[in-house]
Structures are given as structure tokens and as C-alpha cells.
Scaffold this motif. Structure first.
Motif, short mmCIF file in Angstrom:
data_model
loop_
_atom_site.label_atom_id
_atom_site.label_comp_id
_atom_site.label_asym_id
_atom_site.label_seq_id
_atom_site.Cartn_x
_atom_site.Cartn_y
_atom_site.Cartn_z
N ASP A 143 38.40 46.35 25.34
CA ASP A 143 38.79 45.38 24.06
C ASP A 143 39.77 44.40 24.36
OD1 ASP A 143 37.12 47.12 22.78
OD2 ASP A 143 38.72 48.35 22.00
N VAL A 146 38.09 41.21 25.92
CA VAL A 146 37.13 40.40 25.03
C VAL A 146 38.44 39.55 24.27
CG1 VAL A 146 35.72 40.47 23.03
CG2 VAL A 146 35.45 42.07 24.96
N GLN A 147 39.51 40.20 23.66
CA GLN A 147 40.43 39.61 23.05
C GLN A 147 40.97 38.49 23.74
OE1 GLN A 147 43.07 41.87 20.54
NE2 GLN A 147 41.30 43.57 20.28
N ASP A 150 38.64 35.32 24.04
CA ASP A 150 38.50 34.70 22.62
C ASP A 150 39.83 34.07 22.17
OD1 ASP A 150 35.88 35.74 22.39
OD2 ASP A 150 36.34 37.17 20.82
N ALA A 173 32.03 42.00 25.95
CA ALA A 173 31.95 42.79 24.85
C ALA A 173 30.80 43.76 24.99
CB ALA A 173 31.48 41.44 23.80
N ALA A 189 31.68 48.69 17.28
CA ALA A 189 32.56 47.44 17.08
C ALA A 189 33.36 47.65 15.88
CB ALA A 189 31.73 46.18 17.01
N GLN A 192 37.03 46.46 15.95
CA GLN A 192 37.16 44.97 17.01
C GLN A 192 36.80 43.75 16.04
OE1 GLN A 192 39.07 44.58 19.83
NE2 GLN A 192 39.42 46.57 19.16
N LEU A 193 36.17 43.85 15.02
CA LEU A 193 35.83 42.80 14.14
C LEU A 193 36.74 42.65 12.76
CD1 LEU A 193 31.87 43.40 13.92
CD2 LEU A 193 33.35 42.29 15.74
N ASN A 199 34.88 38.66 16.34
CA ASN A 199 35.67 39.54 17.05
C ASN A 199 37.33 39.23 16.89
OD1 ASN A 199 34.94 41.65 19.42
ND2 ASN A 199 36.86 40.37 20.03
N LYS A 200 38.05 40.04 16.99
CA LYS A 200 39.64 39.79 17.12
C LYS A 200 40.08 38.97 18.30
CE LYS A 200 40.63 44.02 14.20
NZ LYS A 200 41.09 45.31 14.17
N HIS A 201 41.09 38.17 18.25
CA HIS A 201 41.61 37.64 19.66
C HIS A 201 42.88 37.95 19.45
CE1 HIS A 201 42.19 34.62 16.27
NE2 HIS A 201 43.08 34.16 17.16
#
Length: 224
Positions: A143, A146-147, A150, A173, A189, A192-193, A199-201
Motif C-alpha cells: 500500500d 502504490v501511494q 502516485d 497495485a 481495495a 485504499q480508495l 487510489n490514495k497517495h
């Protein structure tokens, strides 16, 4: 693309031209990264740490640091399977290990002499014999990864590097969704959205502050 990974050293034979082929498709997949992120000071300062540098090289080193961390984690998971691990979980985690080693080696090849040093990890907070501990750590790392992509995408100037980031973040992801689903089926997910289905960053500062908790070799970002 199938690449054989040495399960002991975690090495993959990555040529620079292979890296460029890997990065060679449309950058459209990551266009939303710039829109999602806001410009902010990303400076992270730790005495005696390794700094990622500036510009696109700094962002590549940022990604390289995170991929080193993830590769080291999954190499350890594969080398010391947790109690009660199933055949399908072994297959999944081995595939993820191979992907993370590829990502790590691609960034090392792309950076060449500008790459930061090999980092020393500290996984003392993880019980590798426990499924809950391993999968919990895997979820945190995926997680966070990915953040990180992004949140830093808007800083990338070179279109080839931006394309590469889009290709890798989409794989990360998939990893994150799989790990979440192993922990709690159907939750791929859910946390995380944001409310817009995006998607969160997170900022470089926040990500490195978290990553340094798993690193003996601390990493800084003094040029962002």
C-alpha cells in the motif's frame, strides 16, 4: 516477461536496453498521478543518511530505495515460509518476490553510476514465522509503495520514466489487492480508495519516514 530469480541472492540479469523496452508504452496510465498530487516540500533530513538526489534521478532513486526494501522483504518471506503457508500462498508470494527483484534491478540498471547504495534492511519488527505478521507487513509495504508512486508522479519530467512508473505502479497495485484479499477475502481495495474512486497517495516525506523504520541505512530527500 519471465526472468529467473536466484532465490538466495535475489539477482536478475537486467540489461539497460531491457529496462528501456520495459518502459516503452503509453504514459497515459499515469496521467492522473500529476493531477492527484499537490506541490509541497518533500524534504526528509536524517543525519548520516543516504540522499536520493534531485530531479528525475532523485525520483528514480526514491523508487529504487522502495523496491530494494520490498525485494528484501519478499526474499526473506520466500526463504523462511511462515507456519501453515499453503501451496497457493507460496506461489503468489514467490511471484511477487520475482516482480520486486525485477523492479529493483531495472532501477539499478537505469540509474547506473547515479544509483544510491545497496540498502541494509531492518525487519526486526516482523515475525516471519507468523502469517498475520508477514501478510500485515506485506500489505503495509505494498500500500505504501502504490501511494509513493502516485504521490511522486507529478515530479517526473522525462516521459519514458513516467511511463515506467505507470507500468510499475499498476503491478504494485495488483500486489496490494492480492495481499489484502489474502488477509480478508473481498477487501482488495476497500481502504485504499478515496471518495472519487482514486487510489490514495502520499508525499515523499511521509513515505521515507515510514520506510526508514524498516531500514538500517536511512534514506533522505533533501532536494525536494
Amino acid at each position: 516477461m519471465k526472468t529467473d530469480i536466484n532465490p538466495i541472492t535475489g539477482s536478475a540479469n537486467m540489461a539497460r536496453r531491457s529496462f528501456l523496452r520495459y518502459a516503452g508504452a503509453s504514459a497515459a496510465a499515469v496521467a492522473v498521478m500529476g493531477a492527484a498530487a499537490s506541490c509541497k516540500k518533500e524534504r526528509v533530513t536524517v543525519a548520516g543518511a543516504t540522499d536520493i538526489g534531485s530531479g528525475d534521478i532523485g525520483i528514480l532513486n526514491y523508487a529504487y530505495a522502495l523496491e530494494q526494501l520490498e525485494a528484501a522483504f519478499y526474499l526473506q518471506v520466500a526463504a523462511t515460509p511462515y507456519s501453515g503457508i499453503t501451496a497457493i500462498e507460496t506461489a503468489y508470494l514467490t511471484d511477487i518476490r520475482d516482480h520486486e527483484v525485477l523492479h529493483r534491478d531495472f532501477f539499478k540498471a537505469a540509474l547506473g553510476s547515479k544509483a544510491i547504495m545497496a540498502l541494509t534492511t531492518d525487519f526486526s519488527s516482523i515475525n516471519f514465522s507468523s502469517r498475520a505478521s508477514v501478510l500485515g507487513a506485506a500489505k503495509l509495504l505494498e500500500d505504501t509503495g502504490v501511494q509513493a508512486y502516485d504521490g511522486a508522479g507529478y515530479l517526473i519530467k522525462d516521459a519514458t520514466y513516467l511511463t515506467l512508473a505507470g507500468k510499475i505502479v499498476s503491478v504494485e497495485a495488483r500486489h496490494a489487492a492480492l495481499i489484502s484479499n489474502l488477509i480478508s477475502p473481498g477487501s482488495f481495495a476497500s481502504d485504499q480508495l478515496d471518495s472519487n474512486g482514486l487510489n490514495k497517495h502520499a508525499s515523499i516525506k511521509d513515505i521515507l519516514s515510514a520506510a526508514n523504520g524498516f531500514l538500517k541505512t536511512k534514506v533522505t530527500a533533501n532536494s525536494f
